[in-house]
Scaffold this active site. Structure first.
Site, mmCIF file in Angstrom:
data_model
loop_
_atom_site.group_PDB
_atom_site.id
_atom_site.type_symbol
_atom_site.label_atom_id
_atom_site.label_comp_id
_atom_site.label_asym_id
_atom_site.label_seq_id
_atom_site.Cartn_x
_atom_site.Cartn_y
_atom_site.Cartn_z
ATOM 1 C CG HIS A 208 42.930 47.487 47.176
ATOM 2 N ND1 HIS A 208 44.000 48.273 46.863
ATOM 3 C CD2 HIS A 208 43.033 46.393 46.378
ATOM 4 C CE1 HIS A 208 44.718 47.699 45.917
ATOM 5 N NE2 HIS A 208 44.158 46.540 45.601
HETATM 6 C C1 UD1 Z 1 40.949 43.074 42.838
HETATM 7 C C2 UD1 Z 1 42.171 42.170 42.718
HETATM 8 C C3 UD1 Z 1 43.373 42.860 43.341
HETATM 9 C C4 UD1 Z 1 43.571 44.230 42.746
HETATM 10 C C5 UD1 Z 1 42.292 45.044 42.843
HETATM 11 C C6 UD1 Z 1 42.491 46.340 42.091
HETATM 12 C C7 UD1 Z 1 41.744 39.763 42.803
HETATM 13 C C8 UD1 Z 1 41.821 38.539 43.623
HETATM 14 N N1 UD1 Z 1 41.962 40.921 43.440
HETATM 15 O O1 UD1 Z 1 40.686 43.232 44.221
HETATM 16 O O2 UD1 Z 1 44.533 42.084 43.104
HETATM 17 O O3 UD1 Z 1 44.597 44.860 43.460
HETATM 18 O O4 UD1 Z 1 41.220 44.319 42.225
HETATM 19 O O5 UD1 Z 1 41.635 47.326 42.516
HETATM 20 O O6 UD1 Z 1 41.491 39.679 41.630
HETATM 21 N N2 UD1 Z 1 33.240 45.966 44.109
HETATM 22 C C9 UD1 Z 1 32.375 46.986 43.787
HETATM 23 N N3 UD1 Z 1 32.416 47.473 42.519
HETATM 24 C C10 UD1 Z 1 33.253 47.004 41.571
HETATM 25 C C11 UD1 Z 1 34.112 45.950 41.899
HETATM 26 C C12 UD1 Z 1 34.103 45.448 43.174
HETATM 27 O O7 UD1 Z 1 31.607 47.452 44.613
HETATM 28 O O8 UD1 Z 1 33.220 47.502 40.425
HETATM 29 C C13 UD1 Z 1 33.233 45.450 45.498
HETATM 30 C C14 UD1 Z 1 32.400 44.172 45.658
HETATM 31 O O9 UD1 Z 1 31.782 44.227 46.912
HETATM 32 C C15 UD1 Z 1 33.462 43.092 45.642
HETATM 33 C C16 UD1 Z 1 34.657 43.774 46.282
HETATM 34 O O10 UD1 Z 1 34.575 45.126 45.860
HETATM 35 O O11 UD1 Z 1 33.073 41.944 46.339
HETATM 36 C C17 UD1 Z 1 35.992 43.183 45.861
HETATM 37 O O12 UD1 Z 1 36.111 43.150 44.433
HETATM 38 P P1 UD1 Z 1 37.081 42.059 43.721
HETATM 39 O O13 UD1 Z 1 37.191 42.361 42.283
HETATM 40 O O14 UD1 Z 1 36.673 40.700 44.118
HETATM 41 O O15 UD1 Z 1 38.451 42.279 44.425
HETATM 42 P P2 UD1 Z 1 39.242 43.632 44.698
HETATM 43 O O16 UD1 Z 1 39.353 43.809 46.175
HETATM 44 O O17 UD1 Z 1 38.669 44.718 43.886
HETATM 45 N N1 UDP Z 2 44.172 54.445 40.777
HETATM 46 C C1 UDP Z 2 43.224 55.323 40.270
HETATM 47 N N2 UDP Z 2 42.290 55.857 41.107
HETATM 48 C C2 UDP Z 2 42.261 55.594 42.448
HETATM 49 C C3 UDP Z 2 43.241 54.699 42.959
HETATM 50 C C4 UDP Z 2 44.167 54.143 42.097
HETATM 51 O O1 UDP Z 2 43.233 55.608 39.061
HETATM 52 O O2 UDP Z 2 41.384 56.112 43.157
HETATM 53 C C5 UDP Z 2 45.146 53.831 39.848
HETATM 54 C C6 UDP Z 2 46.605 54.027 40.213
HETATM 55 O O3 UDP Z 2 47.133 55.209 39.644
HETATM 56 C C7 UDP Z 2 47.255 52.790 39.622
HETATM 57 C C8 UDP Z 2 46.177 51.732 39.733
HETATM 58 O O4 UDP Z 2 44.953 52.425 39.926
HETATM 59 O O5 UDP Z 2 47.525 53.004 38.234
HETATM 60 C C9 UDP Z 2 46.446 50.809 40.889
HETATM 61 O O6 UDP Z 2 45.383 49.938 41.039
HETATM 62 P P1 UDP Z 2 45.005 49.232 42.403
HETATM 63 O O7 UDP Z 2 45.715 49.888 43.527
HETATM 64 O O8 UDP Z 2 43.529 49.154 42.443
HETATM 65 O O9 UDP Z 2 45.520 47.749 42.162
HETATM 66 P P2 UDP Z 2 46.917 47.003 42.383
HETATM 67 O O10 UDP Z 2 47.959 47.744 41.645
HETATM 68 O O11 UDP Z 2 47.149 46.927 43.867
HETATM 69 O O12 UDP Z 2 46.656 45.656 41.839
#
Ligand code: UD1
Ligand code: UDP
Length: 367
Positions: A208
């Protein structure tokens, strides 16, 4: 009077890190009055509410509902919402977690209102400012009064940045507190049967990071490399919404099949079960590098760098980079028994939340 402690959370990994601290604070109500604010950065059921249920975390006292947006818009909305809340209900301490936009926004508002700020998972550095999280980490640490670190690289990084040592506390990894507490329960998950796979005979993939999935050519190479791996071992791919959107935007007709199963993000217990029983995990996640290290499951990180170097130094993590050949080679090393075995890093023992509470008690006892 108990100290009003506000915990700010917004995205999936935040919920996993906050749950143990929330539980521990709630067990010390004579000293602490915990208050939970969910910014709403993540809002899908299986990225948010499901984690509250599975981690048995109380519902947030306040839900800001900011939703998605550009970095500036999302950060600004969180800042506006938090400023209003802090004005109405002034905390003694604000605690933020990790490196997401909610972390950054809360840190700026807290310090501009001259409130005290604690950062859980401080000091990690990828030294790559193209990664939005790196900027969030640097700013949050610069503004924090109390910095709780997960691994020794954190104290070295903070020392080099001029952070005074008396603000830094090596308490271990709070994400591992949640893992330790939930592993037995996770073993009861039926996800493996539901997916029609067998323990130790599949790989798990998560992707992601914007650098990997927001670039069409890069994503194409990564999917081709993982497609090659899937010829040897079925790959299960719980797909983050950012990645799902990218696949559709770039017009990839990525068909789920028995060898390469694309599914929605799964709940915490199912994901722990999938990791614990995997032959191999391929990921660009931060937290998953740490969980696989604890579980001693081979992890191939599809990135050029990691802010969590301990996972590669003593754990089961190997940084493969982003090239097709290197990813295949790293996977072949797992198949050939050449992947490092690894050990569990110091203080990744399930007691980090207790150490944070003890530190806070000591700090407050001084005043
Ligand atoms: C965010 C964090 C990242 C973290 C990740 C965990 C930042 C800059 N990034 O990335 O560090 O690793 O969360 O998963 O804060 N969206 C949905 N549903 C949701 C949330 C998001 O559809 O509930 C979609 C939207 O299109 C959105 C995109 O995902 O624009 C990205 O979401 P965003 O929270 O901006 O960043 P992540 O890629 O989730
Ligand atoms: N995780 C989860 N379901 C999924 C993918 C990840 O519960 O489908 C959990 C995983 O076990 C870990 C956390 O989400 O605890 C990691 O989050 P993510 O990879 O979204 O964010 P990051 O750690 O890169 O910020």
């Amino acid at each position: 009077m108990p100290k009003k402690i506000m915990l700010i959370i917004g995205a999936r990994p935040n919920f996993i890190k906050a749950a143990p601290l929330m539980r521990e604070l709630s067990a010390h109500t004579e000293k602490f009055d915990p208050f939970l604010i969910h910014t709403g950065q993540h809002y899908d059921h299986n990225l948010s509410q499901l984690f509250f249920e599975q981690l048995k975390m109380p519902q947030p006292d306040i839900y800001l509902g900011v939703g998605s947006g550009s970095h500036a818009r999302q950060t600004a909305k969180i800042m506006t919402g938090l400023e209003e809340e802090f004005e109405k209900n002034r905390p003694d301490l604000v605690i933020v977690f990790g490196d997401v936009n909610s972390t950054l926004a809360a840190s700026i508002v807290t310090s501009k209102m001259c409130l005290k700020l604690a950062h859980v998972e401080a000091g990690l550095r990828s030294f790559d400012n193209t990664m939005p999280e790196e900027i969030n980490r640097i700013v949050t640490d610069r503004l924090s009064d109390f910095l709780f670190i997960t691994e020794k690289s954190g104290s070295e990084n903070l020392h080099k940045e001029g952070v005074s040592e008396d603000k830094v506390f090596f308490v271990g990894n709070i994400m591992i507190d949640s893992l330790v507490k939930n592993l037995e329960l996770a073993r009861e998950s039926k996800i493996i049967e539901q997916l029609g796979i067998k323990a130790k005979e599949y790989a798990v993939l998560t992707l992601h990071r914007p650098a990997n999935v927001d670039n069409k050519d890069r994503l194409d190479i990564l999917l081709k490399a993982i497609g090659e791996v899937s010829q040897k071992l079925p790959v299960i791919f719980p797909c983050h919404p950012r990645t799902k959107n990218a696949l559709s935007k770039f017009g990839f007709n990525f068909e789920s099949n028995d060898n390469f199963k694309i599914i929605d993000p799964v709940g915490y217990l199912d994901f722990l079960n999938l990791q614990a029983n995997a032959r191999l995990v391929l990921t660009d996640s931060g937290g998953i590098q740490e969980e696989t290290t604890y579980l001693q499951i081979p992890c191939i990180t599809i990135r050029e760098n990691t802010e969590r170097p301990i996972t590669a130094e003593v754990g089961t993590n190997v940084l493969a980079g982003l090239e097709y050949d290197k990813i295949i080679k790293a996977a072949n090393n797992v198949f050939n028994g050449k992947h490092p075995k690894g050990r569990i890093p110091d203080l990744w023992d399930g007691h980090t939340a207790q150490r944070i509470i003890k530190t806070l008690e000591e700090i407050y006892d001084k005043f």
